[in-house]
Design a protein around this motif. Structure first.
Motif, PDB file in Angstrom:
ATOM      1  N   MET A 151     -38.476  22.273  49.317  1.00  0.00           N
ATOM      2  CA  MET A 151     -38.201  21.211  50.127  1.00  0.00           C
ATOM      3  C   MET A 151     -36.686  21.431  50.563  1.00  0.00           C
ATOM      4  O   MET A 151     -35.907  20.721  49.593  1.00  0.00           O
ATOM      5  CB  MET A 151     -39.445  20.321  51.042  1.00  0.00           C
ATOM      6  CG  MET A 151     -38.588  19.590  52.014  1.00  0.00           C
ATOM      7  SD  MET A 151     -40.033  19.083  53.210  1.00  0.00           S
ATOM      8  CE  MET A 151     -40.024  17.958  52.000  1.00  0.00           C
ATOM      9  N   ASP A 152     -36.135  21.314  51.487  1.00  0.00           N
ATOM     10  CA  ASP A 152     -34.807  20.997  52.254  1.00  0.00           C
ATOM     11  C   ASP A 152     -34.227  20.129  52.554  1.00  0.00           C
ATOM     12  O   ASP A 152     -35.239  20.018  53.909  1.00  0.00           O
ATOM     13  CB  ASP A 152     -34.169  22.070  52.045  1.00  0.00           C
ATOM     14  CG  ASP A 152     -33.522  23.364  51.439  1.00  0.00           C
ATOM     15  OD1 ASP A 152     -33.547  22.865  50.311  1.00  0.00           O
ATOM     16  OD2 ASP A 152     -33.324  24.121  52.026  1.00  0.00           O
ATOM     17  N   VAL A 153     -33.749  19.239  52.769  1.00  0.00           N
ATOM     18  CA  VAL A 153     -34.075  17.238  53.313  1.00  0.00           C
ATOM     19  C   VAL A 153     -32.664  17.597  54.531  1.00  0.00           C
ATOM     20  O   VAL A 153     -31.555  18.029  53.304  1.00  0.00           O
ATOM     21  CB  VAL A 153     -34.260  16.435  53.144  1.00  0.00           C
ATOM     22  CG1 VAL A 153     -34.060  15.179  54.089  1.00  0.00           C
ATOM     23  CG2 VAL A 153     -35.908  16.533  52.627  1.00  0.00           C
ATOM     24  N   ILE A 154     -31.956  17.467  55.383  1.00  0.00           N
ATOM     25  CA  ILE A 154     -31.210  17.059  56.621  1.00  0.00           C
ATOM     26  C   ILE A 154     -30.912  16.061  56.515  1.00  0.00           C
ATOM     27  O   ILE A 154     -32.204  15.518  57.845  1.00  0.00           O
ATOM     28  CB  ILE A 154     -31.481  18.339  57.232  1.00  0.00           C
ATOM     29  CG1 ILE A 154     -31.072  19.944  57.377  1.00  0.00           C
ATOM     30  CG2 ILE A 154     -29.560  18.039  58.337  1.00  0.00           C
ATOM     31  CD1 ILE A 154     -30.939  20.950  58.487  1.00  0.00           C
ATOM     32  N   ILE A 155     -30.647  14.913  56.347  1.00  0.00           N
ATOM     33  CA  ILE A 155     -29.910  14.059  56.993  1.00  0.00           C
ATOM     34  C   ILE A 155     -28.618  13.382  58.752  1.00  0.00           C
ATOM     35  O   ILE A 155     -27.486  14.161  57.801  1.00  0.00           O
ATOM     36  CB  ILE A 155     -29.772  12.513  55.873  1.00  0.00           C
ATOM     37  CG1 ILE A 155     -31.317  12.258  55.514  1.00  0.00           C
ATOM     38  CG2 ILE A 155     -29.393  11.183  56.602  1.00  0.00           C
ATOM     39  CD1 ILE A 155     -30.977  12.035  53.672  1.00  0.00           C
ATOM     40  N   VAL A 156     -29.153  13.357  59.447  1.00  0.00           N
ATOM     41  CA  VAL A 156     -28.292  13.536  60.843  1.00  0.00           C
ATOM     42  C   VAL A 156     -27.585  11.703  60.824  1.00  0.00           C
ATOM     43  O   VAL A 156     -28.069  11.327  60.654  1.00  0.00           O
ATOM     44  CB  VAL A 156     -29.044  13.782  61.973  1.00  0.00           C
ATOM     45  CG1 VAL A 156     -28.309  13.806  63.140  1.00  0.00           C
ATOM     46  CG2 VAL A 156     -29.962  14.988  61.971  1.00  0.00           C
ATOM     47  N   ALA A 157     -26.989  11.881  60.195  1.00  0.00           N
ATOM     48  CA  ALA A 157     -25.630  10.625  60.570  1.00  0.00           C
ATOM     49  C   ALA A 157     -24.103  11.101  60.529  1.00  0.00           C
ATOM     50  O   ALA A 157     -23.674  10.119  60.670  1.00  0.00           O
ATOM     51  CB  ALA A 157     -24.957  10.254  58.808  1.00  0.00           C
ATOM     52  N   GLY A 158     -24.014  11.770  61.665  1.00  0.00           N
ATOM     53  CA  GLY A 158     -22.753  12.245  62.255  1.00  0.00           C
ATOM     54  C   GLY A 158     -22.455  10.915  63.631  1.00  0.00           C
ATOM     55  O   GLY A 158     -21.810  11.725  64.822  1.00  0.00           O
ATOM     56  N   GLY A 159     -23.746  10.546  64.116  1.00  0.00           N
ATOM     57  CA  GLY A 159     -23.340   9.573  65.732  1.00  0.00           C
ATOM     58  C   GLY A 159     -22.334   9.029  65.452  1.00  0.00           C
ATOM     59  O   GLY A 159     -21.548   8.984  64.288  1.00  0.00           O
ATOM     60  N   ARG A 160     -21.719   8.651  67.291  1.00  0.00           N
ATOM     61  CA  ARG A 160     -20.707   7.607  66.977  1.00  0.00           C
ATOM     62  C   ARG A 160     -20.843   6.303  66.787  1.00  0.00           C
ATOM     63  O   ARG A 160     -19.835   5.023  66.534  1.00  0.00           O
ATOM     64  CB  ARG A 160     -20.283   7.911  68.868  1.00  0.00           C
ATOM     65  CG  ARG A 160     -19.677   8.854  68.799  1.00  0.00           C
ATOM     66  CD  ARG A 160     -19.029   8.919  70.426  1.00  0.00           C
ATOM     67  NE  ARG A 160     -18.602  10.377  70.663  1.00  0.00           N
ATOM     68  CZ  ARG A 160     -17.149  10.680  70.582  1.00  0.00           C
ATOM     69  NH1 ARG A 160     -16.608  10.088  69.270  1.00  0.00           N
ATOM     70  NH2 ARG A 160     -16.527  11.493  70.646  1.00  0.00           N
ATOM     71  N   ALA A 166     -41.357  18.617  45.365  1.00  0.00           N
ATOM     72  CA  ALA A 166     -40.853  19.752  45.849  1.00  0.00           C
ATOM     73  C   ALA A 166     -39.220  19.592  46.553  1.00  0.00           C
ATOM     74  O   ALA A 166     -39.114  21.016  47.401  1.00  0.00           O
ATOM     75  CB  ALA A 166     -41.665  20.658  46.211  1.00  0.00           C
ATOM     76  N   LEU A 167     -38.906  19.016  46.195  1.00  0.00           N
ATOM     77  CA  LEU A 167     -37.510  18.999  47.014  1.00  0.00           C
ATOM     78  C   LEU A 167     -36.137  19.619  45.899  1.00  0.00           C
ATOM     79  O   LEU A 167     -35.934  19.599  44.949  1.00  0.00           O
ATOM     80  CB  LEU A 167     -37.038  17.228  46.421  1.00  0.00           C
ATOM     81  CG  LEU A 167     -35.560  16.775  47.467  1.00  0.00           C
ATOM     82  CD1 LEU A 167     -35.764  16.868  48.518  1.00  0.00           C
ATOM     83  CD2 LEU A 167     -35.138  15.688  46.666  1.00  0.00           C
ATOM     84  N   GLN A 168     -35.435  20.161  47.322  1.00  0.00           N
ATOM     85  CA  GLN A 168     -34.162  21.661  46.558  1.00  0.00           C
ATOM     86  C   GLN A 168     -33.126  20.805  47.241  1.00  0.00           C
ATOM     87  O   GLN A 168     -32.145  20.701  45.768  1.00  0.00           O
ATOM     88  CB  GLN A 168     -35.044  22.927  47.051  1.00  0.00           C
ATOM     89  CG  GLN A 168     -34.234  23.746  46.247  1.00  0.00           C
ATOM     90  CD  GLN A 168     -34.781  25.148  46.608  1.00  0.00           C
ATOM     91  OE1 GLN A 168     -35.967  25.364  46.636  1.00  0.00           O
ATOM     92  NE2 GLN A 168     -34.695  26.085  47.472  1.00  0.00           N
ATOM     93  N   GLN A 169     -32.772  21.026  48.442  1.00  0.00           N
ATOM     94  CA  GLN A 169     -31.742  20.476  48.574  1.00  0.00           C
ATOM     95  C   GLN A 169     -31.307  19.459  49.467  1.00  0.00           C
ATOM     96  O   GLN A 169     -32.384  19.350  49.877  1.00  0.00           O
ATOM     97  CB  GLN A 169     -30.921  21.974  49.138  1.00  0.00           C
ATOM     98  CG  GLN A 169     -30.746  22.578  47.520  1.00  0.00           C
ATOM     99  CD  GLN A 169     -29.818  23.870  49.157  1.00  0.00           C
ATOM    100  OE1 GLN A 169     -28.341  24.045  48.860  1.00  0.00           O
ATOM    101  NE2 GLN A 169     -30.410  24.784  49.826  1.00  0.00           N
ATOM    102  N   VAL A 170     -30.092  18.556  49.828  1.00  0.00           N
ATOM    103  CA  VAL A 170     -30.409  17.369  50.895  1.00  0.00           C
ATOM    104  C   VAL A 170     -28.927  17.423  50.934  1.00  0.00           C
ATOM    105  O   VAL A 170     -27.694  17.931  50.079  1.00  0.00           O
ATOM    106  CB  VAL A 170     -30.452  16.172  49.943  1.00  0.00           C
ATOM    107  CG1 VAL A 170     -30.114  15.322  51.338  1.00  0.00           C
ATOM    108  CG2 VAL A 170     -31.546  16.313  48.706  1.00  0.00           C
ATOM    109  N   VAL A 171     -28.679  17.342  52.183  1.00  0.00           N
ATOM    110  CA  VAL A 171     -27.281  17.957  52.624  1.00  0.00           C
ATOM    111  C   VAL A 171     -27.524  16.651  54.154  1.00  0.00           C
ATOM    112  O   VAL A 171     -28.459  16.289  54.955  1.00  0.00           O
ATOM    113  CB  VAL A 171     -27.344  18.806  53.244  1.00  0.00           C
ATOM    114  CG1 VAL A 171     -27.738  19.281  55.200  1.00  0.00           C
ATOM    115  CG2 VAL A 171     -25.707  18.918  53.998  1.00  0.00           C
ATOM    116  N   VAL A 172     -26.292  15.458  54.018  1.00  0.00           N
ATOM    117  CA  VAL A 172     -26.017  14.865  54.927  1.00  0.00           C
ATOM    118  C   VAL A 172     -25.337  15.483  56.103  1.00  0.00           C
ATOM    119  O   VAL A 172     -24.312  15.701  55.129  1.00  0.00           O
ATOM    120  CB  VAL A 172     -24.940  13.109  53.630  1.00  0.00           C
ATOM    121  CG1 VAL A 172     -24.869  12.634  54.895  1.00  0.00           C
ATOM    122  CG2 VAL A 172     -27.155  12.660  53.150  1.00  0.00           C
TER     123      VAL A 172
END
Length: 195
Positions: free
Chosen positions: A1-10, A42-48
């Motif tokens: 599993m990959d994880v996307i962390i959304v951190a782009g808010g104002r 089963a963590l594969q990639q993480v992107v912020v």
């Protein structure tokens, strides 16, 4: 599993600060969430996804939506493009201002297994859907992004709405996001980053 962390808010409701860099009880919100993510099976990639100059630990990717601050769907798309070369079968989507949300990923994975749906998403105790606490089949997430077309300034709920099938899981409170300074105070002693 990959994880996307959304951190782009104002971070408007916090006075325009970078939420990822806010510290609570001495730890940045991004680091707290990455701690929770790091113990997932089963963590594969993480992107912020952040358009700010955000430092993260080694092994974690950082990308930005284009243009910056163009909303969560644009952020998810940027994260997906960053992960594309070695994408996992599933992709979890989380928000940096919901620091406990990663603890729900195992239950979301289980719900996805049992339902056969395209995405498993949390519905908060108050009844609101929390599309930034979800696990997708990666292929289904790409299909939903393509269905939506232009990702700029679209709400994350629209992305879930573009999914072929959705299974919902009742929230536990761990999915809660913290949008204001008053809400942050409930987490503990906070400190805002320098602007």
């Amino acid at each position: 599993m990959d994880v996307i962390i959304v951190a782009g808010g104002r971070g408007k409701r916090m006075g325009g600060v970078d939420k990822a860099a806010v510290t609570v009880n001495g730890e940045r919100l991004i680091d707290h969430l990455l701690d929770e993510v790091s113990v997932l099976d089963a963590l594969q990639q993480v992107v912020v996804v952040s358009g700010r100059n955000l430092e993260v630990r080694p092994g974690v990717k950082v990308t930005a939506e284009d243009p910056p601050f163009s909303g969560p769907v644009a952020g998810i798309l940027a994260g997906m493009e960053e992960l594309r070369e070695a994408a996992a079968e599933r992709t979890a989507v989380l928000a940096v201002d919901a620091p406990e949300s990663a603890t729900l990923i195992p239950e979301l994975n289980e719900a996805l297994d049992e339902s056969g749906a395209d995405v498993a998403v949390i519905r908060e105790e108050g009844g609101h859907l929390q599309p930034l606490c979800a696990v997708w089949h990666t292929e289904s997430l790409w299909l939903a992004l393509n269905e939506l077309g232009d990702a700029a300034n679209k709400p994350a709920k629209a992305l879930v709405g573009a999914a072929g099938s959705v299974t919902e899981l009742a929230g536990t409170g761990e999915e809660r996001d913290y949008d204001t300074l008053e809400e942050l105070a409930a987490l503990g002693e906070y400190e805002l980053p320098e602007q």
